[in-house]
Motif scaffolding. Structure first.
Motif, PDB file in Angstrom:
ATOM      1  N   GLN A  51      11.845   1.644  -1.310  1.00 58.76           N
ATOM      2  CA  GLN A  51      10.774   1.277  -0.327  1.00 58.76           C
ATOM      3  C   GLN A  51      10.177   2.084   0.290  1.00 58.76           C
ATOM      4  O   GLN A  51      10.339   2.836   1.425  1.00 58.76           O
ATOM      5  CB  GLN A  51      11.441   0.374   0.671  1.00 58.76           C
ATOM      6  CG  GLN A  51      10.555  -0.653   1.532  1.00 58.76           C
ATOM      7  CD  GLN A  51       9.358  -1.557   0.798  1.00 58.76           C
ATOM      8  OE1 GLN A  51       9.990  -2.158  -0.162  1.00 58.76           O
ATOM      9  NE2 GLN A  51       8.298  -1.617   0.940  1.00 58.76           N
ATOM     10  N   ILE A  52       8.813   2.280  -0.032  1.00 57.58           N
ATOM     11  CA  ILE A  52       7.782   3.171   0.632  1.00 57.58           C
ATOM     12  C   ILE A  52       7.548   2.476   1.930  1.00 57.58           C
ATOM     13  O   ILE A  52       6.967   1.290   2.027  1.00 57.58           O
ATOM     14  CB  ILE A  52       6.648   3.391  -0.019  1.00 57.58           C
ATOM     15  CG1 ILE A  52       6.903   4.159  -1.261  1.00 57.58           C
ATOM     16  CG2 ILE A  52       5.340   3.979   0.783  1.00 57.58           C
ATOM     17  CD1 ILE A  52       5.622   4.760  -2.266  1.00 57.58           C
ATOM     18  N   THR A  53       7.734   3.124   3.049  1.00 63.72           N
ATOM     19  CA  THR A  53       7.627   2.572   4.576  1.00 63.72           C
ATOM     20  C   THR A  53       6.133   3.017   5.014  1.00 63.72           C
ATOM     21  O   THR A  53       5.760   2.195   5.908  1.00 63.72           O
ATOM     22  CB  THR A  53       8.677   2.859   5.552  1.00 63.72           C
ATOM     23  OG1 THR A  53       8.527   4.309   5.568  1.00 63.72           O
ATOM     24  CG2 THR A  53       9.941   2.479   5.147  1.00 63.72           C
ATOM     25  N   GLY A  54       5.420   3.585   4.260  1.00 65.77           N
ATOM     26  CA  GLY A  54       4.194   3.990   4.799  1.00 65.77           C
ATOM     27  C   GLY A  54       3.368   5.340   4.246  1.00 65.77           C
ATOM     28  O   GLY A  54       4.265   5.977   3.474  1.00 65.77           O
ATOM     29  N   PHE A  90       9.370   7.298   2.646  1.00 68.35           N
ATOM     30  CA  PHE A  90      10.260   5.934   2.011  1.00 68.35           C
ATOM     31  C   PHE A  90      11.753   5.990   2.281  1.00 68.35           C
ATOM     32  O   PHE A  90      12.290   6.958   2.826  1.00 68.35           O
ATOM     33  CB  PHE A  90      10.077   6.055   0.433  1.00 68.35           C
ATOM     34  CG  PHE A  90      10.517   7.823  -0.012  1.00 68.35           C
ATOM     35  CD1 PHE A  90      11.655   8.029  -0.074  1.00 68.35           C
ATOM     36  CD2 PHE A  90       9.502   8.459  -0.406  1.00 68.35           C
ATOM     37  CE1 PHE A  90      11.728   9.308  -0.599  1.00 68.35           C
ATOM     38  CE2 PHE A  90       9.829   9.766  -0.472  1.00 68.35           C
ATOM     39  CZ  PHE A  90      10.983  10.344  -0.642  1.00 68.35           C
ATOM     40  N   LYS A  91      12.494   4.924   1.989  1.00 69.51           N
ATOM     41  CA  LYS A  91      13.868   4.928   2.221  1.00 69.51           C
ATOM     42  C   LYS A  91      14.401   4.279   0.934  1.00 69.51           C
ATOM     43  O   LYS A  91      13.850   3.513   0.121  1.00 69.51           O
ATOM     44  CB  LYS A  91      14.088   3.710   3.361  1.00 69.51           C
ATOM     45  CG  LYS A  91      13.931   4.301   4.766  1.00 69.51           C
ATOM     46  CD  LYS A  91      14.371   3.191   5.701  1.00 69.51           C
ATOM     47  CE  LYS A  91      15.853   3.169   5.972  1.00 69.51           C
ATOM     48  NZ  LYS A  91      16.453   4.223   6.609  1.00 69.51           N
ATOM     49  N   TYR A 113       5.454   0.220  -2.175  1.00 73.18           N
ATOM     50  CA  TYR A 113       5.164  -0.162  -0.760  1.00 73.18           C
ATOM     51  C   TYR A 113       5.088  -1.411  -0.464  1.00 73.18           C
ATOM     52  O   TYR A 113       5.271  -2.015   0.743  1.00 73.18           O
ATOM     53  CB  TYR A 113       3.691   0.570  -0.708  1.00 73.18           C
ATOM     54  CG  TYR A 113       3.082   0.460   0.618  1.00 73.18           C
ATOM     55  CD1 TYR A 113       3.607   0.723   1.827  1.00 73.18           C
ATOM     56  CD2 TYR A 113       1.943  -0.237   1.013  1.00 73.18           C
ATOM     57  CE1 TYR A 113       3.396   0.720   2.990  1.00 73.18           C
ATOM     58  CE2 TYR A 113       1.207  -0.269   2.231  1.00 73.18           C
ATOM     59  CZ  TYR A 113       2.090   0.004   3.129  1.00 73.18           C
ATOM     60  OH  TYR A 113       1.501  -0.140   4.704  1.00 73.18           O
ATOM     61  N   LEU A 114       4.653  -2.228  -1.586  1.00 68.72           N
ATOM     62  CA  LEU A 114       4.399  -3.831  -1.401  1.00 68.72           C
ATOM     63  C   LEU A 114       5.627  -4.714  -1.807  1.00 68.72           C
ATOM     64  O   LEU A 114       5.419  -5.894  -1.714  1.00 68.72           O
ATOM     65  CB  LEU A 114       3.032  -4.063  -2.258  1.00 68.72           C
ATOM     66  CG  LEU A 114       1.927  -3.500  -1.780  1.00 68.72           C
ATOM     67  CD1 LEU A 114       0.657  -4.045  -2.427  1.00 68.72           C
ATOM     68  CD2 LEU A 114       1.597  -3.646  -0.289  1.00 68.72           C
ATOM     69  N   GLY A 115       6.547  -3.964  -2.112  1.00 69.93           N
ATOM     70  CA  GLY A 115       7.710  -4.852  -2.463  1.00 69.93           C
ATOM     71  C   GLY A 115       7.723  -5.638  -3.891  1.00 69.93           C
ATOM     72  O   GLY A 115       8.313  -6.627  -3.820  1.00 69.93           O
ATOM     73  N   GLY A 121      12.472   9.620   3.839  1.00 71.60           N
ATOM     74  CA  GLY A 121      12.058  10.822   3.111  1.00 71.60           C
ATOM     75  C   GLY A 121      10.729  10.805   3.021  1.00 71.60           C
ATOM     76  O   GLY A 121      10.014  10.043   3.258  1.00 71.60           O
ATOM     77  N   ALA A 122      10.038  12.151   2.682  1.00 71.96           N
ATOM     78  CA  ALA A 122       8.540  12.127   2.690  1.00 71.96           C
ATOM     79  C   ALA A 122       8.400  13.157   1.260  1.00 71.96           C
ATOM     80  O   ALA A 122       9.028  13.976   0.880  1.00 71.96           O
ATOM     81  CB  ALA A 122       7.919  12.731   3.723  1.00 71.96           C
TER      82      ALA A 122
END
Lengths: 249, 249
Positions: B91-94, B82-83, B204-206, B113-114
């Motif tokens: 925002q989770i990027t993955g 995430f960022k 994750y999905l905004g 970050g993780a």
DNA sequence: CGCGTGACTTGATCTGGATCAAGGTGGCGC
DNA sequence: GCGCCACCTTGATCCAGATCAAGTCACGCG
């Protein structure tokens, strides 16, 4: 159209006996991007498998879903990369300029479309031939991995923008980022000469044209930027612009 | 905390004389991801520079901005990347699972970050040592480039989702994509056992948690999915789910 | 020159998803 | 068992940005 690039004006890159290949010598991207990873002699080999291609403004040169036969390296000009939904909604995933590499985000077929925002010149490499280049110059492959890593960072930044930032924050982020790319200062103010329309901006930032216009008006009223004619935007207060873009203020 | 991983439980990977390294033998990721690119003998070398690390559920193991000293390869469990914005928006990027590689999107420092969503086991590689691995096994580097390319495709897909899709389309896209990862069919219906909360999904999905809940309710009322207890979701109509996710219907 | 066209701005109104609010449910420690 | 808490759902209301509408400006063309 099976292979968009097939019908475009193209010419083999002239290779002279010694020194830098003819067309590389005056290439905007000679000392950035991929080619910078090579010595002059190696550049000849690379040039020998490249095809110079010119693309007129507004012309698409990659179609999503087409078989991915080529990689491209932009020498001059700017293009947009995008993904579409069946009903016409479009998301521009990036703008690419001199030195940028196009074609990483592909497996058997291209997973994106590309279109020139201005007249574009690029070197086209056959994917199969590039395998041989990798074998001969591991430096290229390493550089490509660096490029991909960097693009991943940018992509994640963009996800944060699209998922969580407000309209004004998005526009500020974009201008801030673009300012870093092409910093041409004039009397304290950075003058941006944008190659894209408001509509492109909207499709890049997940907004509409009207919202872009209003966000720019807001930044203008706050004295952060000056909006000129013909895609010229001047950054009057860079620190403030950055702060807004990072959601710090 | 300067280096989050430093304080975690870790053990060197045992290397036995012949065959597959002890810990690799039972690793979920042995035949996917990076390690699949190697023969058994080569795997010993890789294992010799790896450190096995266990991370408990909910524990962060990468902090954005920390010096990027390690790469990680997940053996077991799921984590989120995430960022964050300064004011807490995330925002989770993955989401990453067994076989996935963490650390490409970094230069000098981590740009994300993780955190573990479940108990996670991973192999940690020193970035400096990995240089040597690349030199010895170009296959690894090539594989890494493929991984990066694939992640770029995913990232662009996610930009399209975040910039242009509706709430229901986003949730459908996610479930469809997750279904492809972990297809465990039961009587025609695919049963998803999600490791993440509704809040993770929202980040994750905004969207927000409430909107996720409502979108799932919509899909449930349409007979596309069944929402069970404890993060279980069954896909009743896969074709319809895909169509909604791709905005085709 | 007048006209058409495309890019942009600004205003009025609408709406999808956010926010605020109020439960429901299940796991866990005591 | 009881209370707490984290997670989830559903309803009411709000608002940022979309949509609809109108007008400006610059430019190319017959």
């Amino acid at each position: 159209m099976q292979n968009t690039i097939g019908s475009l004006r193209r010419a083999p890159v002239n290779v002279v006996a010694g020194g830098v290949p003819e067309l590389c010598a005056q290439c905007d991207a000679r000392h950035i991007g991929l080619c910078d990873a090579l010595h002059d002699d190696d550049l000849h080999f690379l040039a020998s498998v490249a095809q110079q291609v010119s693309i007129e403004k507004g012309r698409g040169f990659v179609t999503e879903g087409d078989p991915a036969r080529q990689f491209f390296n932009i020498n001059h000009g700017t293009a947009k990369l995008f993904k579409d939904l069946p009903d016409g909604r479009r998301q521009i995933t990036g703008f690419v300029g001199a030195g940028d590499f196009i074609g990483l985000a592909a497996n058997a077929t291209y997973m994106f479309g590309a279109e020139a925002l201005e007249p574009v010149q690029l070197c086209s490499f056959d994917r199969a031939e590039l395998r041989a280049v990798f074998a001969r110059f591991p430096a290229i492959e390493r550089r490509l991995l660096d490029v991909a890593s960097h693009e991943l960072i940018i992509a994640q930044e963009q996800m944060l923008l699209l998922g969580r930032k407000t309209a004004v924050e998005r526009v500020a982020s974009f201008l801030d980022g673009w300012g870093l790319r092409v910093a041409s200062c004039q009397g304290g103010a950075t003058r941006l000469d944008l190659p894209m329309t408001r509509n492109d901006l909207a499709e890049y930032l997940g907004l509409t044209v009207e919202t872009i216009s209003r966000a720019l008006a807001t930044l203008r009223k706050q004295g952060v930027v000056a909006v000129g004619a013909d895609h010229v935007i001047s950054i009057l207060n860079p620190a403030r612009l950055t702060a807004i873009g990072q959601a710090e203020g």
